[in-house]
Every structure is written in structure tokens, then in C-alpha cells.
Design an enzyme around this catalytic site. Structure first.
Site, PDB file in Angstrom:
ATOM      1  N   ASP A 136       0.833  -1.215   0.000  1.00 56.04           N
ATOM      2  CA  ASP A 136       0.000   0.000   0.000  1.00 56.04           C
ATOM      3  C   ASP A 136       0.864   1.262   0.000  1.00 56.04           C
ATOM      4  O   ASP A 136       0.400   2.342  -0.338  1.00 56.04           O
ATOM      5  CB  ASP A 136      -0.948   0.018   1.214  1.00 56.04           C
ATOM      6  CG  ASP A 136      -0.242  -0.091   2.565  1.00 56.04           C
ATOM      7  OD1 ASP A 136       0.974  -0.355   2.599  1.00 56.04           O
ATOM      8  OD2 ASP A 136      -0.927   0.075   3.604  1.00 56.04           O
ATOM      9  N   GLU A 137       2.141   1.100   0.390  1.00 51.66           N
ATOM     10  CA  GLU A 137       2.982   2.289   0.587  1.00 51.66           C
ATOM     11  C   GLU A 137       3.304   3.012  -0.716  1.00 51.66           C
ATOM     12  O   GLU A 137       3.716   4.169  -0.694  1.00 51.66           O
ATOM     13  CB  GLU A 137       4.261   1.915   1.341  1.00 51.66           C
ATOM     14  CG  GLU A 137       3.934   1.323   2.697  1.00 51.66           C
ATOM     15  CD  GLU A 137       5.118   1.221   3.637  1.00 51.66           C
ATOM     16  OE1 GLU A 137       6.050   2.027   3.504  1.00 51.66           O
ATOM     17  OE2 GLU A 137       5.096   0.334   4.498  1.00 51.66           O
ATOM     18  N   TYR A 160      12.158   2.903   0.154  1.00 47.86           N
ATOM     19  CA  TYR A 160      11.507   1.580   0.069  1.00 47.86           C
ATOM     20  C   TYR A 160      10.300   1.638  -0.865  1.00 47.86           C
ATOM     21  O   TYR A 160      10.213   0.885  -1.845  1.00 47.86           O
ATOM     22  CB  TYR A 160      11.075   1.105   1.470  1.00 47.86           C
ATOM     23  CG  TYR A 160      10.040  -0.007   1.442  1.00 47.86           C
ATOM     24  CD1 TYR A 160      10.374  -1.274   0.955  1.00 47.86           C
ATOM     25  CD2 TYR A 160       8.729   0.210   1.872  1.00 47.86           C
ATOM     26  CE1 TYR A 160       9.418  -2.298   0.913  1.00 47.86           C
ATOM     27  CE2 TYR A 160       7.778  -0.807   1.831  1.00 47.86           C
ATOM     28  CZ  TYR A 160       8.125  -2.051   1.354  1.00 47.86           C
ATOM     29  OH  TYR A 160       7.186  -3.057   1.297  1.00 47.86           O
ATOM     30  N   TYR A 217       7.511   6.628  17.482  1.00 46.59           N
ATOM     31  CA  TYR A 217       7.892   7.796  16.685  1.00 46.59           C
ATOM     32  C   TYR A 217       6.893   8.954  16.857  1.00 46.59           C
ATOM     33  O   TYR A 217       5.666   8.736  16.853  1.00 46.59           O
ATOM     34  CB  TYR A 217       7.895   7.440  15.199  1.00 46.59           C
ATOM     35  CG  TYR A 217       9.151   6.759  14.706  1.00 46.59           C
ATOM     36  CD1 TYR A 217      10.414   7.233  15.048  1.00 46.59           C
ATOM     37  CD2 TYR A 217       9.064   5.668  13.854  1.00 46.59           C
ATOM     38  CE1 TYR A 217      11.558   6.625  14.555  1.00 46.59           C
ATOM     39  CE2 TYR A 217      10.205   5.049  13.364  1.00 46.59           C
ATOM     40  CZ  TYR A 217      11.447   5.539  13.725  1.00 46.59           C
ATOM     41  OH  TYR A 217      12.572   4.946  13.240  1.00 46.59           O
ATOM     42  N   ARG A 224      -2.049   2.841  10.724  1.00 50.26           N
ATOM     43  CA  ARG A 224      -1.834   1.735   9.794  1.00 50.26           C
ATOM     44  C   ARG A 224      -3.065   0.825   9.856  1.00 50.26           C
ATOM     45  O   ARG A 224      -3.712   0.711  10.901  1.00 50.26           O
ATOM     46  CB  ARG A 224      -0.580   0.919  10.171  1.00 50.26           C
ATOM     47  CG  ARG A 224       0.718   1.743  10.179  1.00 50.26           C
ATOM     48  CD  ARG A 224       1.084   2.221   8.786  1.00 50.26           C
ATOM     49  NE  ARG A 224       2.330   2.979   8.714  1.00 50.26           N
ATOM     50  CZ  ARG A 224       2.412   4.316   8.667  1.00 50.26           C
ATOM     51  NH1 ARG A 224       1.306   5.063   8.728  1.00 50.26           N
ATOM     52  NH2 ARG A 224       3.568   4.928   8.553  1.00 50.26           N
TER      53      ARG A 224
HETATM   54  P1  NAD Z   1      10.893  -9.868   4.668  1.00 54.94           P
HETATM   55  O1  NAD Z   1      11.907  -8.786   4.749  1.00 54.94           O
HETATM   56  O2  NAD Z   1      10.463 -10.552   5.923  1.00 54.94           O
HETATM   57  O3  NAD Z   1      11.392 -11.011   3.669  1.00 54.94           O
HETATM   58  C1  NAD Z   1      12.031 -10.730   2.447  1.00 54.94           C
HETATM   59  C2  NAD Z   1      12.632 -12.031   1.947  1.00 54.94           C
HETATM   60  O4  NAD Z   1      13.242 -11.754   0.677  1.00 54.94           O
HETATM   61  C3  NAD Z   1      13.720 -12.594   2.861  1.00 54.94           C
HETATM   62  O5  NAD Z   1      13.537 -13.974   3.012  1.00 54.94           O
HETATM   63  C4  NAD Z   1      15.008 -12.290   2.108  1.00 54.94           C
HETATM   64  O6  NAD Z   1      16.041 -13.270   2.348  1.00 54.94           O
HETATM   65  C5  NAD Z   1      14.527 -12.362   0.665  1.00 54.94           C
HETATM   66  N1  NAD Z   1      15.376 -11.578  -0.235  1.00 54.94           N
HETATM   67  C6  NAD Z   1      15.829 -10.311  -0.073  1.00 54.94           C
HETATM   68  N2  NAD Z   1      16.611  -9.951  -1.104  1.00 54.94           N
HETATM   69  C7  NAD Z   1      16.645 -11.027  -1.954  1.00 54.94           C
HETATM   70  C8  NAD Z   1      17.271 -11.262  -3.198  1.00 54.94           C
HETATM   71  N3  NAD Z   1      18.027 -10.323  -3.783  1.00 54.94           N
HETATM   72  N4  NAD Z   1      17.080 -12.454  -3.804  1.00 54.94           N
HETATM   73  C9  NAD Z   1      16.317 -13.410  -3.209  1.00 54.94           C
HETATM   74  N5  NAD Z   1      15.720 -13.251  -2.017  1.00 54.94           N
HETATM   75  C10 NAD Z   1      15.878 -12.061  -1.399  1.00 54.94           C
HETATM   76  O7  NAD Z   1       9.642  -9.209   3.920  1.00 54.94           O
HETATM   77  P2  NAD Z   1       8.084  -9.482   4.083  1.00 54.94           P
HETATM   78  O8  NAD Z   1       7.564  -8.614   5.151  1.00 54.94           O
HETATM   79  O9  NAD Z   1       7.833 -10.936   4.109  1.00 54.94           O
HETATM   80  O10 NAD Z   1       7.553  -8.873   2.703  1.00 54.94           O
HETATM   81  C11 NAD Z   1       7.410  -9.699   1.541  1.00 54.94           C
HETATM   82  C12 NAD Z   1       6.862  -8.860   0.407  1.00 54.94           C
HETATM   83  O11 NAD Z   1       5.593  -8.336   0.785  1.00 54.94           O
HETATM   84  C13 NAD Z   1       7.737  -7.659   0.064  1.00 54.94           C
HETATM   85  O12 NAD Z   1       7.795  -7.515  -1.324  1.00 54.94           O
HETATM   86  C14 NAD Z   1       7.012  -6.467   0.699  1.00 54.94           C
HETATM   87  O13 NAD Z   1       7.243  -5.303  -0.036  1.00 54.94           O
HETATM   88  C15 NAD Z   1       5.565  -6.919   0.604  1.00 54.94           C
HETATM   89  N6  NAD Z   1       4.668  -6.364   1.630  1.00 54.94           N
HETATM   90  C16 NAD Z   1       4.965  -6.508   2.958  1.00 54.94           C
HETATM   91  C17 NAD Z   1       4.070  -6.021   3.906  1.00 54.94           C
HETATM   92  C18 NAD Z   1       4.328  -6.195   5.390  1.00 54.94           C
HETATM   93  O14 NAD Z   1       3.553  -5.682   6.200  1.00 54.94           O
HETATM   94  N7  NAD Z   1       5.379  -6.908   5.805  1.00 54.94           N
HETATM   95  C19 NAD Z   1       2.897  -5.397   3.509  1.00 54.94           C
HETATM   96  C20 NAD Z   1       2.638  -5.284   2.138  1.00 54.94           C
HETATM   97  C21 NAD Z   1       3.523  -5.785   1.215  1.00 54.94           C
END
Ligand code: NAD
Length: 351
Positions: A136-137, A160, A217, A224
Site C-alpha cells: 500500500d505504501e 523503500y 515515533y 496503519r
Molecule cells: P521480509 O523482509 O520478511 O522477507 C524478504 C525475503 O526476501 C527474505 O527472506 C530475504 O532473504 C529475501 N530476499 C531479499 N533480497 C533477496 C534477493 N536479492 N534475492 C532473493 N531473495 C531475497 O519481507 P516481508 O515482510 O515478508 O515482505 C514480503 C513482500 O511483501 C515484500 O515484497 C514487501 O514489499 C511486501 N509487503 C509486505 C508487507 C508487510 O507488512 N510486511 C505489507 C505489504 C507488502
């Protein structure tokens, strides 16, 4: 992978928070699907989050970078991958302020590498699909009323969200230009098990357990919309299997809370679970600190399209979901203790 299953999915970033929950979700609800988890295991990736999935006959883990086109090509061909879901990303807004280029490298260049490799390997693009997991960001910050939806303009504010926005534009361009079958999903803030403890909810729980300050913060009034990770996972599956090509889908739960409300509730839940008295109340640890630069005030998504076109509904209510999440962290010290011991500098926490 010992058994090839009926649908073969490549889950990039499957050892992270949402990716690992998605793999647990698949093994529970879609056991016929064969899964290849492709993850570089950065500081945020953790094989322990995959638990028993690692032994599942339909599961294989490959350590790899989404920027490694050669390895991606090899895996796509060797495993006859039908569809790809890309969770892999650098995800922590605070880190993006200190090291933006690693976000460009993974989130923009990495996504471009996936797209280019799929364009080369998938000669019949309509037989395959890429689901790009966005956020959503990308839409930026909202005022006190209203919500974003799939037609909202992109106005990212942090490195990000800007890198995620750039990735979304590339995915859409590959759909329009090369006919790649793509879907982009946007979701609000997730909570649940296996979240790296630099993010708000696990950060606060673990800090409270160790009697460390709970930093908030600014004035704590940033809002959120919190969704349980299981509901996000069911949305990603719905987008893969029922979404229309080239379309974006937004998942939100309508559970808006200010950071102050959220942390206050977490303190109360911890007091209940830990039997802390009024004098020892966890809320005494709450500490207001200087706001972070460019801190978006409010996020909220309208999930009407996902509801009507995908038949998706969130099913986890916020307070029971948060209660279960607190209990999970209290009961899974063996998961988070090694992370804290690695002494990776845990940056601040707000998503
Ligand atoms: P996270 O940081 O917990 O996990 C990211 C994963 O990607 C890790 O396992 C890391 O090892 C892997 N990774 C990073 N760089 C890499 C690379 N170059 N090649 C292969 N693997 C790589 O993130 P998350 O919170 O699980 O988020 C997952 C996705 O969901 C992201 O794309 C994020 O933008 C999106 N998202 C997250 C949220 C949230 O609240 N966490 C909300 C909306 C969308």
C-alpha cells in the site's frame, strides 16, 4: 522436490515473513501444489521459518538471488515452473533511509531480472503467471479520511516505497509491452508469526519481554491498517488463481489503529499473559522519540475489487489475531532468540 505436484510454483523470498507464511498456507490448503522456494537468505530470510515444510515431498529450497538470471533460468527450466510469486525484497523502511541503493538493487533490478528471465523462458506467456507482491505504501500518505484503491496515483515517499513503485511499473510495462501474464497485489501492514523482530509488533513484544524501552515515533498518531498475514496469503493465492491478467488487487482489513493504540494494546495483552501488576505495567516502557523523516501519516486500502472479483474476504479479526500473535512470540523463543543473538543491528521498527 521428490514429487512434482500438479501446479509448480516458484516462491521468491519464501524464507521471509510473508513468503514463509504463504508456503505454510499452501502446504495446509493446497497440498497438491509443488513449491520451489527461492531465497537469498539475507538478514531477513530464515530457514527456521519454514519448519516442517522443509521435509514436505512437494517442497524444495534453492538459495539464490533474484538478480542471478542464470540461476533463475536454470530453476525455471529444471523444475518446469508454471507460475512465479515474487515476495523477495528489501522491506524495512528505516533501513531504506540509511542504505537506499540496496533497495534499488533488490526491489527494482531484482524484479527486472525476474521479468526479463520469464520473458525469455516462458515462450507461451498465457500459460504462466507472475504475481508481484507490492504494498500500500506505493500510494503515499493519506489524510484523516478515505482510502486508496487500485486506481490511486502512485506517490511513494520513502526509498523503500519508491523502489516498490518502480518494480510495479516494470511489471505493468512487461504486461503491456510483451504480453507477460502478470498480477500485482497491494496489501496493508501485516502481522503474525515469523516476522523479523525489527518490525513494529515483534520489536515491541521482544523489547517488553526484556524490559527495554518501547520507542514510539513522533506523537504516535500515525495510522496503519493491520491485516493478519494469513489473510494476505489467501489474497495472493486468489490473485494467482482467480485474478485477471494485468490487473492490480488491493487487500486491506479495515482495522486501522494509531501506533499509540497498537502499542497500548500490545502492552495490555503482555500484562495479561505475563501477569504483570499495575506497578510493573508494560506501558511504563513506552517512550516517545523523534519522528523519522518522511513518515507517512496514514495508510488504508479499499479492498472492494478483491472482494467482488476474487471473492476474497479477510477472516481474522484484529484483537484475536493480535492475541494469538503475542502468544506465538512468547511460545517461540527458539525462533527469535538466535536472531537477537546474531546481534544484527535491529533498526527501528515502523513499517
Ligand atoms: P521480509 O523482509 O520478511 O522477507 C524478504 C525475503 O526476501 C527474505 O527472506 C530475504 O532473504 C529475501 N530476499 C531479499 N533480497 C533477496 C534477493 N536479492 N534475492 C532473493 N531473495 C531475497 O519481507 P516481508 O515482510 O515478508 O515482505 C514480503 C513482500 O511483501 C515484500 O515484497 C514487501 O514489499 C511486501 N509487503 C509486505 C508487507 C508487510 O507488512 N510486511 C505489507 C505489504 C507488502
Amino acid at each position: 522436490m521428490r514429487d512434482k505436484g500438479t501446479m509448480r510454483l516458484l516462491v521468491c523470498g519464501g524464507a521471509g515473513f510473508i513468503g514463509s507464511n504463504f508456503i505454510h498456507f499452501l502446504i495446509e490448503h493446497q497440498p497438491e501444489v509443488a513449491i520451489v522456494c527461492y531465497d537469498e537468505l539475507t538478514y531477513a530470510g530464515n530457514l527456521a521459518s519454514l519448519g516442517t515444510c522443509l521435509q514436505h515431498p512437494h517442497f524444495e529450497f534453492v538459495r539464490g538471488d533474484i538478480n542471478n538470471a542464470e540461476l533463475l533460468r536454470h530453476i525455471l527450466q529444471r523444475c518446469s515452473i508454471d507460475h512465479v510469486i515474487n515476495f523477495a525484497a528489501e522491506t524495512h523502511v528505516d533501513r531504506s533511509i540509511f542504505q537506499p541503493l540496496s533497495f534499488v538493487d533488490t526491489n527494482v533490478h531484482g524484479t527486472a531480472t525476474i521479468l526479463e528471465t520469464l520473458r525469455e523462458v516462458w515462450t507461451d506467456p498465457q500459460a504462466h503467471r507472475l504475481v508481484q507482491v507490492s504494498t500500500d505504501e506505493v500510494f503515499g500518505s493519506l489524510g484523516p479520511h478515505g482510502s486508496f484503491d487500485e486506481n490511486s496515483a502512485y506517490r511513494p515517499n520513502s526509498p523503500y516505497s519508491a523502489s516498490k513503485a518502480a518494480a510495479d511499473h516494470l511489471v505493468d510495462a512487461y504486461h503491456t509491452t510483451y504480453g507477460l501474464n502478470t498480477v500485482v497485489t497491494h496489501c496493508t501492514n501485516n502481522y503474525g508469526p515469523y516476522q523479523y523482530p525489527e518490525k513494529l509488533i515483534p520489536y515491541m513484544i521482544l523489547a517488553a519481554l526484556e524490559d527495554r524501552p518501547l520507542p514510539i515515533y513522533g506523537d504516535g498518531q500515525n495510522v496503519r491498517d493491520w491485516i493478519h498475514v494469513k489473510d494476505h496469503c489467501s489474497g495472493v493465492w486468489a490473485a494467482l488463481t482467480r485474478g485477471s491478467t494485468g490487473r492490480h488487487y488491493a487487500f486491506g482489513s479495515g482495522c486501522e489503529r494509531t501506533n499509540l493504540e497498537l502499542v497500548t494494546l500490545l502492552c495490555w495483552l503482555l500484562d495479561q499473559k505475563l501477569g504483570r501488576s499495575a506497578e510493573q505495567a508494560t506501558s511504563r516502557l513506552m517512550t516517545f522519540i523523534q519522528d523519522r523523516p518522511g513518515h507517512d501519516r496514514r495508510y488504508a486500502l479499499n479492498p472492494s475489487r478483491a472482494r467482488t472479483e476474487l471473492g476474497w474476504e479477510p477472516v481474522v479479526d484484529f484483537e484475536p489475531g493480535l492475541t494469538t500473535t503475542v502468544r506465538w512470540y512468547l511460545e517461540h523463543r527458539e525462533w527469535w532468540q538466535p536472531i537477537l543473538e546474531r546481534k544484527a543491528k535491529l533498526h527501528f521498527y515502523h513499517q
